[in-house]
Design a protein around this motif. Structure first.
Motif, mmCIF file in Angstrom:
data_model
loop_
_atom_site.group_PDB
_atom_site.id
_atom_site.type_symbol
_atom_site.label_atom_id
_atom_site.label_comp_id
_atom_site.label_asym_id
_atom_site.label_seq_id
_atom_site.Cartn_x
_atom_site.Cartn_y
_atom_site.Cartn_z
ATOM 1 N N LEU A 126 0.926 -1.278 -0.142
ATOM 2 C CA LEU A 126 -0.045 0.099 -0.217
ATOM 3 C C LEU A 126 1.499 1.119 0.045
ATOM 4 N N ARG A 127 0.692 2.087 -0.681
ATOM 5 C CA ARG A 127 1.752 3.070 -0.988
ATOM 6 C C ARG A 127 0.810 4.066 -1.697
ATOM 7 N N ILE A 128 0.808 5.702 -0.858
ATOM 8 C CA ILE A 128 0.266 7.004 -1.268
ATOM 9 C C ILE A 128 1.479 8.064 -1.418
ATOM 10 N N CYS A 129 1.408 8.437 -2.473
ATOM 11 C CA CYS A 129 2.279 8.611 -2.831
ATOM 12 C C CYS A 129 2.125 10.654 -2.172
ATOM 13 N N PRO A 130 3.480 10.788 -1.570
ATOM 14 C CA PRO A 130 3.405 12.198 -1.119
ATOM 15 C C PRO A 130 3.305 13.781 -1.729
ATOM 16 N N CYS A 131 3.811 13.483 -3.382
ATOM 17 C CA CYS A 131 3.333 14.526 -4.287
ATOM 18 C C CYS A 131 2.315 14.006 -4.985
ATOM 19 N N CYS A 132 1.431 13.379 -5.945
ATOM 20 C CA CYS A 132 0.617 13.594 -6.179
ATOM 21 C C CYS A 132 -0.199 12.872 -5.284
ATOM 22 N N ASN A 133 -0.848 12.021 -4.442
ATOM 23 C CA ASN A 133 -1.684 11.542 -3.859
ATOM 24 C C ASN A 133 -1.998 10.041 -4.853
ATOM 25 N N GLU A 134 -1.118 9.666 -5.166
ATOM 26 C CA GLU A 134 -1.688 8.161 -6.119
ATOM 27 C C GLU A 134 -1.932 7.609 -5.134
ATOM 28 N N LEU A 135 -2.776 6.788 -5.146
ATOM 29 C CA LEU A 135 -3.128 5.350 -4.090
ATOM 30 C C LEU A 135 -2.870 3.667 -4.924
ATOM 31 N N GLN A 136 -1.519 3.263 -4.522
ATOM 32 C CA GLN A 136 -1.520 2.022 -5.098
ATOM 33 C C GLN A 136 -1.332 0.787 -4.387
ATOM 34 N N ASP A 137 -2.288 0.080 -4.085
ATOM 35 C CA ASP A 137 -2.930 -1.033 -3.522
ATOM 36 C C ASP A 137 -2.694 -2.657 -4.456
ATOM 37 N N LYS A 138 -1.714 -3.183 -3.993
ATOM 38 C CA LYS A 138 -1.540 -4.341 -4.485
ATOM 39 C C LYS A 138 -0.800 -5.266 -4.563
ATOM 40 N N PRO A 139 -0.489 -6.612 -4.455
ATOM 41 C CA PRO A 139 -0.472 -8.289 -4.338
ATOM 42 C C PRO A 139 1.127 -7.858 -5.172
ATOM 43 N N TYR A 140 2.234 -8.545 -4.583
ATOM 44 C CA TYR A 140 2.789 -8.763 -4.878
ATOM 45 C C TYR A 140 3.653 -9.442 -4.679
ATOM 46 N N GLN A 146 12.510 -6.586 -3.180
ATOM 47 C CA GLN A 146 13.363 -5.295 -3.864
ATOM 48 C C GLN A 146 12.925 -4.494 -5.037
ATOM 49 N N ALA A 147 13.152 -5.895 -5.961
ATOM 50 C CA ALA A 147 12.374 -4.709 -7.140
ATOM 51 C C ALA A 147 11.154 -3.859 -6.875
ATOM 52 N N VAL A 148 10.065 -4.337 -6.897
ATOM 53 C CA VAL A 148 9.206 -3.868 -6.174
ATOM 54 C C VAL A 148 9.094 -2.539 -4.992
ATOM 55 N N LEU A 149 9.500 -2.694 -4.282
ATOM 56 C CA LEU A 149 9.960 -1.318 -3.816
ATOM 57 C C LEU A 149 10.743 -0.482 -4.444
ATOM 58 N N ARG A 150 11.887 -0.238 -5.815
ATOM 59 C CA ARG A 150 12.205 0.302 -6.168
ATOM 60 C C ARG A 150 11.590 1.326 -7.339
ATOM 61 N N GLU A 151 10.140 0.622 -7.089
ATOM 62 C CA GLU A 151 9.050 1.263 -7.657
ATOM 63 C C GLU A 151 8.774 1.817 -8.098
ATOM 64 N N ARG A 152 9.084 3.220 -9.356
ATOM 65 C CA ARG A 152 8.542 5.345 -9.036
ATOM 66 C C ARG A 152 6.692 4.737 -9.087
ATOM 67 N N CYS A 153 6.092 5.428 -8.184
ATOM 68 C CA CYS A 153 5.135 6.109 -8.228
ATOM 69 C C CYS A 153 4.815 6.083 -10.081
ATOM 70 N N PRO A 154 3.170 5.547 -10.361
ATOM 71 C CA PRO A 154 3.005 5.647 -11.589
ATOM 72 C C PRO A 154 2.371 6.078 -12.688
ATOM 73 N N LYS A 155 2.113 7.997 -11.493
ATOM 74 C CA LYS A 155 1.847 8.897 -11.924
ATOM 75 C C LYS A 155 2.285 9.889 -12.398
ATOM 76 N N CYS A 156 3.379 10.129 -10.588
ATOM 77 C CA CYS A 156 4.080 11.278 -11.323
ATOM 78 C C CYS A 156 5.766 11.060 -10.912
ATOM 79 N N GLY A 157 6.286 9.666 -10.735
ATOM 80 C CA GLY A 157 7.437 9.261 -10.957
ATOM 81 C C GLY A 157 8.298 9.721 -9.656
ATOM 82 N N PHE A 158 7.433 9.950 -8.319
ATOM 83 C CA PHE A 158 7.855 9.710 -7.514
ATOM 84 C C PHE A 158 8.963 8.918 -6.590
ATOM 85 N N HIS A 159 9.770 8.639 -6.902
ATOM 86 C CA HIS A 159 11.536 7.560 -6.113
ATOM 87 C C HIS A 159 10.202 7.789 -3.849
#
Length: 200
Positions: A126-140, A146-159
């Motif tokens: 579960l991730r909520i981007c502090p820049c664009c407020n994009e919510l991600q809630d997904k199985p992994y 480690q690869a999943v945690l390095r993924e950026r926000c799909p909406k704004c690219g926030f690291h």
């Protein structure tokens, strides 16, 4: 022994096994690694969290809850809870207080909540981007965390922040290797075993 007698014996052995297995209820573990959107959000969270014990103690399936800071990353908080069964944890998720607390936390207080449950029945991010407020809630896939945690926000690219391996070994991380393809000797390829190197 006749085929009928053998089938009868096999059925009875299976029924006895299933009866004994049904008596064993596995302890269920849930672990959450949480990052808050700001220090102030965490201070507010502690007020809400402090009342949780009163609600947990009323649940017959509740066993254990711990919350701690990682020694190498003070913004990484860990929650670990033990339950008598998966259903016991579900009862907590349906609890009125928990539902309101979760709704409050997901409305800006939490930036990231990495949830892992064992006997490994599910992993969730579960991730909520502090820049664009994009919510991600997904199985992994836990084997590729480690690869999943390095993924950026799909909406704004926030690291999103993540913790790397530490010299203290308080934090050691590795993804599973892809299964190699090996031959059987008859020209037919088979998948090999995925291997994970030991941390020690």
């Amino acid at each position: 022994m006749s085929h009928i007698a053998a089938a009868y014996l096999q059925t009875n052995v299976y029924l006895i096994f299933e009866r004994e297995r049904s008596r064993i209820v596995a302890i269920y573990l849930s672990m959450q690694r949480v990052r808050f959107s700001s220090p102030d959000a965490y201070e507010k969270f502690k007020v809400v969290f402090a009342d949780t014990r009163h609600h947990l103690m009323k649940l017959p399936g509740f066993l254990h809850l711990t919350w701690w800071e990682h020694p190498d990353d003070r913004s990484w908080f860990n929650e670990c809870s033990f339950w008598a069964s998966k259903d016991a944890l579900y009862d907590w998720h349906m609890d009125t207080y928990h539902r309101h607390a979760k709704a409050w936390a997901s409305n800006g207080a939490i930036m990231e909540d990495v949830i892992t449950n064992f006997e490994l029945v599910g992993t969730r991010l579960l991730r909520i981007c502090p820049c664009c407020n994009e919510l991600q809630d997904k199985p992994y896939d836990l084997g590729q965390e480690q690869a999943v945690l390095r993924e950026r926000c799909p909406k704004c690219g926030f690291h999103f922040p993540y913790m790397t391996e530490q010299p203290t070994s308080f934090g050691v991380f590795k993804d599973l290797q892809a299964a190699p393809i090996t031959g059987t000797g008859d020209g037919m390829p088979v998948a090999g075993h995925a291997e994970s190197a030991s941390a020690v």
